[in-house]
Design an enzyme around this catalytic site. Structure first.
Site, mmCIF file in Angstrom:
data_model
loop_
_atom_site.group_PDB
_atom_site.id
_atom_site.type_symbol
_atom_site.label_atom_id
_atom_site.label_comp_id
_atom_site.label_asym_id
_atom_site.label_seq_id
_atom_site.Cartn_x
_atom_site.Cartn_y
_atom_site.Cartn_z
ATOM 1 N N TYR A 288 1.028 -7.991 -39.691
ATOM 2 C CA TYR A 288 1.093 -6.906 -38.705
ATOM 3 C C TYR A 288 1.175 -7.438 -37.282
ATOM 4 C CZ TYR A 288 0.371 -3.361 -42.232
ATOM 5 O OH TYR A 288 0.555 -2.526 -43.303
ATOM 6 N N VAL B 259 -2.218 -15.955 -38.614
ATOM 7 C CA VAL B 259 -2.648 -15.678 -39.991
ATOM 8 C C VAL B 259 -3.923 -14.831 -39.975
ATOM 9 C CG1 VAL B 259 -1.583 -17.790 -40.845
ATOM 10 C CG2 VAL B 259 -3.994 -17.814 -40.183
ATOM 11 N N THR C 125 -7.177 -13.619 -34.056
ATOM 12 C CA THR C 125 -8.458 -13.421 -33.368
ATOM 13 C C THR C 125 -9.481 -14.394 -33.937
ATOM 14 O OG1 THR C 125 -7.928 -11.100 -33.075
ATOM 15 C CG2 THR C 125 -10.249 -11.728 -32.851
ATOM 16 N N LEU D 112 -12.681 -10.867 -28.553
ATOM 17 C CA LEU D 112 -13.793 -10.254 -29.291
ATOM 18 C C LEU D 112 -14.473 -9.203 -28.421
ATOM 19 C CD1 LEU D 112 -15.561 -13.268 -31.079
ATOM 20 C CD2 LEU D 112 -13.859 -11.694 -31.986
ATOM 21 N N CYS E 11 -9.650 -4.857 -37.878
ATOM 22 C CA CYS E 11 -10.230 -5.723 -36.843
ATOM 23 C C CYS E 11 -11.557 -5.301 -36.239
ATOM 24 C CB CYS E 11 -9.199 -5.946 -35.748
ATOM 25 S SG CYS E 11 -7.819 -6.912 -36.365
HETATM 26 P P1 NAD Z 1 -1.971 -9.925 -42.036
HETATM 27 O O1 NAD Z 1 -2.867 -10.135 -43.193
HETATM 28 O O2 NAD Z 1 -1.130 -8.693 -41.960
HETATM 29 O O3 NAD Z 1 -0.962 -11.167 -41.922
HETATM 30 C C1 NAD Z 1 -1.358 -12.481 -42.023
HETATM 31 C C2 NAD Z 1 -0.290 -13.243 -42.808
HETATM 32 O O4 NAD Z 1 -0.565 -14.639 -42.741
HETATM 33 C C3 NAD Z 1 -0.227 -12.907 -44.294
HETATM 34 O O5 NAD Z 1 1.064 -12.404 -44.618
HETATM 35 C C4 NAD Z 1 -0.534 -14.234 -45.007
HETATM 36 O O6 NAD Z 1 0.205 -14.417 -46.195
HETATM 37 C C5 NAD Z 1 -0.105 -15.229 -43.957
HETATM 38 N N1 NAD Z 1 -0.684 -16.562 -44.094
HETATM 39 C C6 NAD Z 1 -1.956 -16.918 -44.409
HETATM 40 N N2 NAD Z 1 -2.089 -18.248 -44.406
HETATM 41 C C7 NAD Z 1 -0.871 -18.772 -44.076
HETATM 42 C C8 NAD Z 1 -0.381 -20.085 -43.893
HETATM 43 N N3 NAD Z 1 -1.174 -21.151 -44.024
HETATM 44 N N4 NAD Z 1 0.909 -20.253 -43.574
HETATM 45 C C9 NAD Z 1 1.726 -19.190 -43.429
HETATM 46 N N5 NAD Z 1 1.316 -17.912 -43.576
HETATM 47 C C10 NAD Z 1 0.027 -17.704 -43.894
HETATM 48 O O7 NAD Z 1 -2.891 -10.042 -40.738
HETATM 49 P P2 NAD Z 1 -2.628 -9.393 -39.292
HETATM 50 O O8 NAD Z 1 -3.071 -7.983 -39.272
HETATM 51 O O9 NAD Z 1 -1.255 -9.726 -38.862
HETATM 52 O O10 NAD Z 1 -3.691 -10.194 -38.416
HETATM 53 C C11 NAD Z 1 -3.495 -11.548 -38.104
HETATM 54 C C12 NAD Z 1 -4.484 -11.952 -37.031
HETATM 55 O O11 NAD Z 1 -4.242 -11.198 -35.837
HETATM 56 C C13 NAD Z 1 -5.950 -11.697 -37.380
HETATM 57 O O12 NAD Z 1 -6.730 -12.718 -36.826
HETATM 58 C C14 NAD Z 1 -6.258 -10.390 -36.681
HETATM 59 O O13 NAD Z 1 -7.624 -10.280 -36.338
HETATM 60 C C15 NAD Z 1 -5.418 -10.503 -35.428
HETATM 61 N N6 NAD Z 1 -5.013 -9.217 -34.836
HETATM 62 C C16 NAD Z 1 -4.557 -8.210 -35.620
HETATM 63 C C17 NAD Z 1 -4.124 -7.018 -35.042
HETATM 64 C C18 NAD Z 1 -3.605 -5.874 -35.876
HETATM 65 O O14 NAD Z 1 -3.336 -4.835 -35.318
HETATM 66 N N7 NAD Z 1 -3.445 -6.015 -37.187
HETATM 67 C C19 NAD Z 1 -4.120 -6.889 -33.654
HETATM 68 C C20 NAD Z 1 -4.583 -7.941 -32.877
HETATM 69 C C21 NAD Z 1 -5.016 -9.111 -33.476
HETATM 70 C C1 UGA Z 2 -7.437 -2.177 -32.206
HETATM 71 C C2 UGA Z 2 -7.362 -2.313 -30.689
HETATM 72 O O1 UGA Z 2 -7.092 -1.029 -30.125
HETATM 73 C C3 UGA Z 2 -6.283 -3.299 -30.286
HETATM 74 O O2 UGA Z 2 -6.294 -3.482 -28.871
HETATM 75 C C4 UGA Z 2 -6.547 -4.645 -30.973
HETATM 76 O O3 UGA Z 2 -5.512 -5.553 -30.675
HETATM 77 C C5 UGA Z 2 -6.604 -4.430 -32.474
HETATM 78 O O4 UGA Z 2 -7.642 -3.458 -32.779
HETATM 79 C C6 UGA Z 2 -6.951 -5.657 -33.239
HETATM 80 O O5 UGA Z 2 -7.537 -6.574 -32.699
HETATM 81 O O6 UGA Z 2 -6.640 -5.624 -34.412
HETATM 82 P P1 UGA Z 2 -6.055 -0.871 -34.054
HETATM 83 O O7 UGA Z 2 -7.219 -1.186 -34.921
HETATM 84 O O8 UGA Z 2 -4.694 -1.187 -34.551
HETATM 85 O O9 UGA Z 2 -6.202 -1.632 -32.653
HETATM 86 O O10 UGA Z 2 -6.055 0.676 -33.705
HETATM 87 P P2 UGA Z 2 -6.956 1.579 -32.723
HETATM 88 O O11 UGA Z 2 -6.070 2.531 -32.057
HETATM 89 O O12 UGA Z 2 -7.837 0.768 -31.865
HETATM 90 O O13 UGA Z 2 -7.847 2.396 -33.759
HETATM 91 C C7 UGA Z 2 -8.867 1.771 -34.520
HETATM 92 C C8 UGA Z 2 -9.657 2.825 -35.258
HETATM 93 O O14 UGA Z 2 -10.442 3.597 -34.348
HETATM 94 C C9 UGA Z 2 -8.799 3.832 -36.013
HETATM 95 O O15 UGA Z 2 -9.399 4.144 -37.244
HETATM 96 C C10 UGA Z 2 -8.790 5.038 -35.101
HETATM 97 O O16 UGA Z 2 -8.556 6.230 -35.780
HETATM 98 C C11 UGA Z 2 -10.202 4.976 -34.541
HETATM 99 N N1 UGA Z 2 -10.346 5.663 -33.245
HETATM 100 C C12 UGA Z 2 -9.658 5.230 -32.164
HETATM 101 C C13 UGA Z 2 -11.228 6.728 -33.135
HETATM 102 O O17 UGA Z 2 -11.883 7.135 -34.116
HETATM 103 N N2 UGA Z 2 -11.371 7.350 -31.923
HETATM 104 C C14 UGA Z 2 -10.693 6.948 -30.812
HETATM 105 O O18 UGA Z 2 -10.889 7.550 -29.733
HETATM 106 C C15 UGA Z 2 -9.815 5.854 -30.945
#
Ligand code: NAD
Ligand code: UGA
Length: 470
Positions: A14, A92, A134, A223, A278
């Site tokens: 993602y 990852v 993260t 964080l 997250c």
């Molecule tokens: P995700 O699980 O969707 O994707 C991670 C991918 O990494 C997987 O497809 C997995 O197969 C791959 N992977 C694992 N080990 C690997 C390796 N050694 N080489 C190549 N690929 C490998 O996770 P995500 O939601 O994209 O989150 C990734 C990181 O970003 C996390 O630390 C998360 O906290 C952070 N983050 C996520 C969001 C979000 O909205 N999802 C937003 C901000 C930060």
């Molecule tokens: C959140 C942060 O907003 C991002 O900035 C960050 O990068 C990300 O986490 C991450 O580190 O993964 P995300 O989890 O994708 O993003 O979505 P949010 O919009 O933050 O919503 C998180 C949860 O809180 C959802 O279940 C949403 O429905 C809920 N929420 C959000 C509430 O219940 N009330 C609100 O007012 C806002």
């Protein structure tokens, strides 16, 4: 300063998928290769039919359409991509540990560590390594130690560049970021590496949108940002319960306080509880770190966010049971929504999973409709939870029979005893509620876990509506 021509990103999830697609879109002179261990995922990123991309995000298909094959590539050839890149992003997964030391609290860094080892093995030229995942503060130290064990005389510069996008709005968040944050060592090679990354973002963001700091501030700011956001939701959810006891209305309270410019209106929407991959994991990680550094008061302060969120999910589910005359055994409950928020197909830590589990324990039959989440995913989410709880296969199969996934909302709510809204999908608001009412058992209850439906209209139709904090 090193001019970057080839970027590699480890992890096509993602974060890796959308962030790299936008970098490729905005930097046509840079080749961006996103790699993953998961071949199925990479195949989906390469699918002709853009509806099949593994991540659903509004606008993502358009970006991929322009950049893929031009300077954006998805591949499983990790070694080749590492070898040819001057800059490598690590994106990852860093889930909460489910075993051993720090179980249930600390971030599991095994995937990140593996990336560092792969890079150290393959690299024969200098590389800038960018933490996009993260991570706990001071992880860059660990990465540097592993990378420096590479015997090829290669110089590695580690940067922290945490991602702040939210799912469902990822493309807009990336194109119009409030800020990007880049942390690095404050020596000449560190500052040079920072500049290389600043240069990339400068292709579409202004200097005011690009913040640079030392490594540890950057790691900890990520964080902290998530903890502050999650804290606002738990705060408003805590007060939603007080509203229910006092006839105050949580949406009115949120509006009234949100107009104070010091508080601001965002992230004050009361709900069934926050989900997503997250918030919980990052707050738990923060709590773990505080305990690790022997700061119990600080740890307990932040832990309360999670306790309150668990309470909110639990009390929503319990309220359904008590309102339905203290049992849902054999009753059909229509679930509208399964994703953790609207406009995403992501279900990680979605409140729906925990509410469903609670109701299934009381014997309910749950019929779910979500516009973007597949049957397989919904059942897998529950099976995972039940496995974690230590249930045996027989019990898991028995419980799985209590869940039915529907491919339209009408089936999910037809002849149900109650409807629960778990995700705030826009389309739910405009359903033909008159007809839905006619086809339900009476009294027909709606539990609006997102406060999106029009209470007055529904009440006039005959529904008994229960919202959050009203
Ligand atoms: P995700 O699980 O969707 O994707 C991670 C991918 O990494 C997987 O497809 C997995 O197969 C791959 N992977 C694992 N080990 C690997 C390796 N050694 N080489 C190549 N690929 C490998 O996770 P995500 O939601 O994209 O989150 C990734 C990181 O970003 C996390 O630390 C998360 O906290 C952070 N983050 C996520 C969001 C979000 O909205 N999802 C937003 C901000 C930060
Ligand atoms: C959140 C942060 O907003 C991002 O900035 C960050 O990068 C990300 O986490 C991450 O580190 O993964 P995300 O989890 O994708 O993003 O979505 P949010 O919009 O933050 O919503 C998180 C949860 O809180 C959802 O279940 C949403 O429905 C809920 N929420 C959000 C509430 O219940 N009330 C609100 O007012 C806002």
């Amino acid at each position: 300063m090193k001019k970057i021509k080839n970027i590699c990103c480890l992890g096509a999830g993602y974060v890796g998928g959308p962030t790299m697609s936008v970098i490729a879109l905005k930097c046509p002179d840079i080749n961006v290769t996103v790699v993953d261990l998961n071949k199925d995922r990479i195949d989906l990123w390469n699918s002709e039919d853009l509806d099949k991309l593994p991540v659903y995000e509004p606008g993502l298909d358009e970006v991929v359409k322009i950049a893929r094959g031009r300077n954006l590539f998805f591949s499983t050839d990790i070694e080749k991509a590492i070898a040819s890149a001057e800059m490598i992003f690590i994106a990852v997964n860093t889930p909460t540990k489910t075993y051993g030391e720090g179980k249930g609290m600390a971030s599991d860094l095994k995937f990140v560590e593996l990336c560092a080892r792969q890079i150290a093995d393959v690299a024969i030229t200098d590389k800038i390594i960018v933490e996009k995942s993260t991570l706990p503060v001071r992880t860059a130290d660990i990465l540097q130690t592993i990378l420096d064990s590479n015997g090829n005389g290669v110089n590695f510069e580690v940067l922290s560049n945490p991602e702040f996008l939210a799912e469902g709005t990822a493309i807009n968040d990336l194109l119009n970021a409030d800020r990007v944050l880049i942390g690095g060592k404050q020596n000449s090679s560190g500052l040079e590496a920072i500049e290389s990354l600043v240069n990339i973002y400068s292709n579409w963001l202004s200097p005011e949108q690009i913040i640079t700091t030392n490594l540890w501030s950057s790691e900890l700011s990520k964080l902290t940002a998530n903890a502050f956001l999650a804290q606002r939701i738990s705060s408003i959810n805590a007060l939603s319960e007080l509203c229910e006891a006092t006839e105050a209305d949580i949406d009115e309270v949120a509006y009234a306080i949100g107009t104070d410019s010091r508080i601001g209106p965002k992230f004050l929407k009361a709900s069934v509880g926050f989900g997503g991959s997250c918030f919980q994991k990052d707050v738990l990680n923060l709590v773990y770190l505080c305990r690790y550094f022997n700061l119990p008061e600080v740890a307990n302060y932040w832990e309360q966010i999670i306790l309150m969120n668990d309470h909110q999910k639990h009390r929503f589910a319990k309220n359904i049971i008590t309102t339905l005359f203290n049992t849902v055994n054999g009753k059909k409950i229509g679930f509208l929504g399964w994703a953790f928020k609207k406009d995403t197909n992501d279900t990680r830590e979605s409140a729906a999973i925990y509410v469903a589990d609670y109701l299934i324990n009381d014997g309910a039959k749950i019929h779910v409709f979500d516009p973007k989440v597949s049957e397989n995913k919904i059942k897998e989410d529950l099976k995972q939870l039940w496995k974690l709880k230590g249930l045996d296969v027989e019990e898991i199969n028995r419980k799985t029979n209590q869940i039915k996934v529907c491919n339209n909302h009408k089936m999910a709510v037809h002849k149900s005893h109650a409807i629960a809204v778990l995700t705030e999908w826009d389309e739910f608001v405009n359903y033909d509620w008159d007809t839905i009412y006619k086809n339900m058992y009476k009294p027909a209850f709606i539990f609006d876990g997102r406060n999106i439906l029009n209470n007055e209209n529904l009440t006039n139709i005959g529904f008994k509506v229960r919202s959050i904090g009203k």
